[in-house]
Enzyme design. Sequence first.
Site, mmCIF file in Angstrom:
data_model
loop_
_atom_site.group_PDB
_atom_site.id
_atom_site.type_symbol
_atom_site.label_atom_id
_atom_site.label_comp_id
_atom_site.label_asym_id
_atom_site.label_seq_id
_atom_site.Cartn_x
_atom_site.Cartn_y
_atom_site.Cartn_z
ATOM 1 N N ASN A 1 1.016 -1.240 -0.110
ATOM 2 C CA ASN A 1 -0.027 0.073 0.070
ATOM 3 C C ASN A 1 0.954 1.177 -0.109
ATOM 4 O O ASN A 1 1.561 1.585 0.936
ATOM 5 C CB ASN A 1 -0.946 0.063 1.284
ATOM 6 C CG ASN A 1 -1.745 1.328 1.284
ATOM 7 O OD1 ASN A 1 -1.680 2.089 0.404
ATOM 8 N ND2 ASN A 1 -2.413 1.487 2.710
ATOM 9 N N LYS B 1 0.154 4.012 -0.251
ATOM 10 C CA LYS B 1 -0.735 5.420 0.215
ATOM 11 C C LYS B 1 -0.172 6.648 -0.445
ATOM 12 O O LYS B 1 -0.236 6.413 -1.844
ATOM 13 C CB LYS B 1 0.034 5.554 1.693
ATOM 14 C CG LYS B 1 -0.256 4.384 2.657
ATOM 15 C CD LYS B 1 -0.016 4.457 4.116
ATOM 16 C CE LYS B 1 -0.245 3.177 4.864
ATOM 17 N NZ LYS B 1 -0.060 3.459 6.480
ATOM 18 N N HIS C 1 -9.627 1.241 5.329
ATOM 19 C CA HIS C 1 -8.389 1.407 5.908
ATOM 20 C C HIS C 1 -8.451 2.388 7.085
ATOM 21 O O HIS C 1 -9.283 3.434 6.942
ATOM 22 C CB HIS C 1 -7.293 2.128 4.932
ATOM 23 C CG HIS C 1 -5.686 2.041 5.511
ATOM 24 N ND1 HIS C 1 -5.328 2.929 6.295
ATOM 25 C CD2 HIS C 1 -4.720 1.228 5.119
ATOM 26 C CE1 HIS C 1 -4.170 2.749 6.735
ATOM 27 N NE2 HIS C 1 -3.982 1.470 5.859
ATOM 28 N N GLU D 1 -6.850 5.044 8.049
ATOM 29 C CA GLU D 1 -6.505 6.289 7.572
ATOM 30 C C GLU D 1 -7.630 6.952 6.778
ATOM 31 O O GLU D 1 -7.815 8.240 6.739
ATOM 32 C CB GLU D 1 -5.324 6.359 6.664
ATOM 33 C CG GLU D 1 -3.915 6.038 7.646
ATOM 34 C CD GLU D 1 -2.841 5.636 6.784
ATOM 35 O OE1 GLU D 1 -2.588 5.714 5.598
ATOM 36 O OE2 GLU D 1 -1.886 5.244 7.484
ATOM 37 N N GLU E 1 -5.246 -4.651 10.848
ATOM 38 C CA GLU E 1 -4.146 -3.456 11.092
ATOM 39 C C GLU E 1 -4.429 -2.516 12.322
ATOM 40 O O GLU E 1 -5.220 -1.915 12.323
ATOM 41 C CB GLU E 1 -4.305 -2.528 9.725
ATOM 42 C CG GLU E 1 -3.881 -3.035 8.285
ATOM 43 C CD GLU E 1 -3.357 -1.929 7.418
ATOM 44 O OE1 GLU E 1 -2.344 -2.398 6.976
ATOM 45 O OE2 GLU E 1 -3.907 -1.089 7.282
ATOM 46 N N GLY F 1 2.882 2.487 10.806
ATOM 47 C CA GLY F 1 3.568 3.713 10.863
ATOM 48 C C GLY F 1 4.318 4.170 12.052
ATOM 49 O O GLY F 1 5.260 5.044 12.218
ATOM 50 N N SER G 1 3.537 -1.823 10.711
ATOM 51 C CA SER G 1 4.882 -1.939 10.596
ATOM 52 C C SER G 1 5.554 -3.358 10.481
ATOM 53 O O SER G 1 6.531 -3.785 11.236
ATOM 54 C CB SER G 1 5.359 -1.428 12.113
ATOM 55 O OG SER G 1 5.094 -0.102 12.290
HETATM 56 P P1 13P Z 1 3.174 0.618 7.676
HETATM 57 O O1 13P Z 1 3.550 -0.469 7.062
HETATM 58 O O2 13P Z 1 3.823 1.630 7.304
HETATM 59 O O3 13P Z 1 3.253 0.639 9.081
HETATM 60 O O4 13P Z 1 1.664 0.789 7.155
HETATM 61 C C1 13P Z 1 0.938 -0.369 7.387
HETATM 62 C C2 13P Z 1 -0.687 0.093 6.574
HETATM 63 O O5 13P Z 1 -1.246 1.005 6.936
HETATM 64 C C3 13P Z 1 -0.664 -0.642 5.366
HETATM 65 O O6 13P Z 1 -2.093 -0.302 4.593
#
Ligand code: 13P
Length: 250
Positions: free
Chosen positions: A9, A11, A95, A97, A167, A173, A213
């Site tokens: 992903n 992002k 997601h 976010e 997640e 992150g 992560s």
């Molecule tokens: P990270 O791997 O950067 O923690 O992000 C995970 C994520 O949100 C994937 O959709």
Amino acid sequence: MRKKIVVGNWKMNLLRDEGVLLVKNILKSKFNDKINVVLAPSFLHLYKVSKMTSSFKNITTSAQDCSSSTSNSLTGGVSVEMISSCGVKFVIIGHSERRSNFNETNIQLQAKVNMAISNKLNVIFCCGENIEKRKNKSYFDFLKNQITEGIFHLNAKQFSNVVIAYEPIWAIGSGNTASSFQAQEVHEFIRDLIKIRYNETVASNTSILYGGSCNNINAKELFSQKDIDGGLIGGASLSADNFVSIINSF
Ligand code: 13P
């Protein structure tokens, strides 16, 4: 048999040339071709990345979102038909976010899921609790609610096009990945929910990915857990070496 899947992903990362270079580097690396690899770049990269990967049978692409609407009068919207027309096979829905920054509710996500499934897109449905819910141990109820409202209205045939990604928000992150015990515990819980809602076969055929992560150091241990079928990778998917090393962690 359920599939092993690693999703990158991206992002809101990578300029156009950087995205193209990343895909080129991934495609020329050696990786386990038994694993299904899905690249989820921004909408601006999606058509190009789909074209670049189209001759690789185990690599495909995903949108990071879709509209739940069929109306043409939706400035900025991207419909599932548009996504499919670019050769894209998956869409990420729910997601954290998007839930937090765009106030997407379970009911709105359910509408996106319906739109995707009825247009033959596979759904990567995300769920995950925040740190408070982890600490006060309400995360099982919370996850059950997200999953029930988001995807359990589907019939078994429709549900076969769903991949679930767990997640935990506190792990995204942060560098603070869930331990393999914490992740496995939730994945097993989710698989049990699927068994209760559908049946044993549906549960054992559903891929459940871990995200938060996940990197080339911890992926091996996470992926060795019996209910963890791969990863939804953010930051570490932006480096071809790291991403390929995660794919090769099975
Ligand atoms: P990270 O791997 O950067 O923690 O992000 C995970 C994520 O949100 C994937 O959709």
